[in-house]
Enzyme design. Sequence first.
Site, PDB file in Angstrom:
ATOM      1  N   HIS A   9       0.840  -1.203   0.000  1.00 18.41           N
ATOM      2  CA  HIS A   9       0.000   0.000   0.000  1.00 18.41           C
ATOM      3  C   HIS A   9       0.872   1.249   0.000  1.00 18.41           C
ATOM      4  O   HIS A   9       0.720   2.126  -0.831  1.00 18.41           O
ATOM      5  CB  HIS A   9      -0.939   0.007   1.214  1.00 18.41           C
ATOM      6  CG  HIS A   9      -1.926   1.124   1.170  1.00 18.41           C
ATOM      7  ND1 HIS A   9      -1.580   2.422   1.487  1.00 18.41           N
ATOM      8  CD2 HIS A   9      -3.226   1.147   0.809  1.00 18.41           C
ATOM      9  CE1 HIS A   9      -2.657   3.185   1.326  1.00 18.41           C
ATOM     10  NE2 HIS A   9      -3.670   2.434   0.921  1.00 18.41           N
TER      11      HIS A   9
ATOM     12  N   GLU B 149       1.275   3.908  -2.760  1.00 19.83           N
ATOM     13  CA  GLU B 149       1.309   5.283  -2.259  1.00 19.83           C
ATOM     14  C   GLU B 149       2.585   5.537  -1.461  1.00 19.83           C
ATOM     15  O   GLU B 149       2.557   6.183  -0.422  1.00 19.83           O
ATOM     16  CB  GLU B 149       0.081   5.547  -1.365  1.00 19.83           C
ATOM     17  CG  GLU B 149      -1.227   5.504  -2.131  1.00 19.83           C
ATOM     18  CD  GLU B 149      -2.454   5.565  -1.220  1.00 19.83           C
ATOM     19  OE1 GLU B 149      -2.312   5.961  -0.054  1.00 19.83           O
ATOM     20  OE2 GLU B 149      -3.539   5.220  -1.688  1.00 19.83           O
TER      21      GLU B 149
ATOM     22  N   HIS C 293      -7.755  -1.200  -4.148  1.00 21.11           N
ATOM     23  CA  HIS C 293      -6.408  -0.940  -4.682  1.00 21.11           C
ATOM     24  C   HIS C 293      -5.968  -2.043  -5.644  1.00 21.11           C
ATOM     25  O   HIS C 293      -5.383  -1.767  -6.689  1.00 21.11           O
ATOM     26  CB  HIS C 293      -5.378  -0.845  -3.551  1.00 21.11           C
ATOM     27  CG  HIS C 293      -5.433   0.452  -2.817  1.00 21.11           C
ATOM     28  ND1 HIS C 293      -5.258   1.664  -3.428  1.00 21.11           N
ATOM     29  CD2 HIS C 293      -5.627   0.725  -1.508  1.00 21.11           C
ATOM     30  CE1 HIS C 293      -5.354   2.627  -2.534  1.00 21.11           C
ATOM     31  NE2 HIS C 293      -5.580   2.089  -1.353  1.00 21.11           N
TER      32      HIS C 293
HETATM   33 CO    CO Z   1      -5.521   3.065   0.428  1.00 29.00          CO
END
Ligand code: CO
Length: 265
Positions: free
Chosen positions: A144, A175, A207
Amino acid sequence: MKKAILLVSFGTSVEEARQRQILPLEKAVRRAYEPKAVVCSAYTSPTIRGILARRGISIPSPEEALTSLAQSGVTHLLVQPTHLIPGQEYEGLRALCSAWAGRFRQLTLGLPLISSPEDMTALAKILSRAFPTVPGQAVLFAGHGTAHFANAAYPAMETAFRILGREDVFIAAIEGWPTLEDAARRLQKHECKAVLLVPLMLVAGDHAQNDIAGEDPESWKSVLTARGFQTKCWLSGLGEMPEIHRIYLSHIENADRDAAKGGIS
Ligand code: CO
């Protein structure tokens, strides 16, 4: 004395992923601890809780769960996050637990999945078995990612794979750092034809479906396909794997033992 374990997840709006990757982990904890302790769960994301509530599924926030556990007379509470790294979400949970410590005789917080070199080695071994080396193919795990320093767990996980002898495993973060661009350059040097994309996340939800495997030209699949790789996506989360449940169970056990020795809080 009344004991409880509260499992705290981010949550997901993808119901199939929730059924396959969050609920089985909860079930594994129930199997290990009920009836000695009450096992319940909370989701941190207000957006996700709102979406689920509209579908008739009511999941409390961590604060709501703490309130009802305290009201029901729980004296010993262990809060176990299902998060992967000790980042922002974990710090928020720790602050919440500190604020609530006085409401229980004992309130303990367990550690996320990747919290020590031992966790990284254990996780790399599990994933190495699940995704063995295939000639001509590299495995790219998609974490993530976060702006929090705990993001360093992702490149450290890649090191854990290298130590096991896996030169074909790469990790990047959606990210965070390293980026997909960093990974793409390294994959090109690695000279593989194919890339298997695997979410390094508890849940293969939004995601995984969109940022990793989506048809959008920005998705990891599209970007790597455009660079000439044959790209395959693995659309499952770590929460589906019983070996991963065992790491979380060991974290609950460790937190419980530390609490018995005087407690974290
Ligand atoms: Co997220």
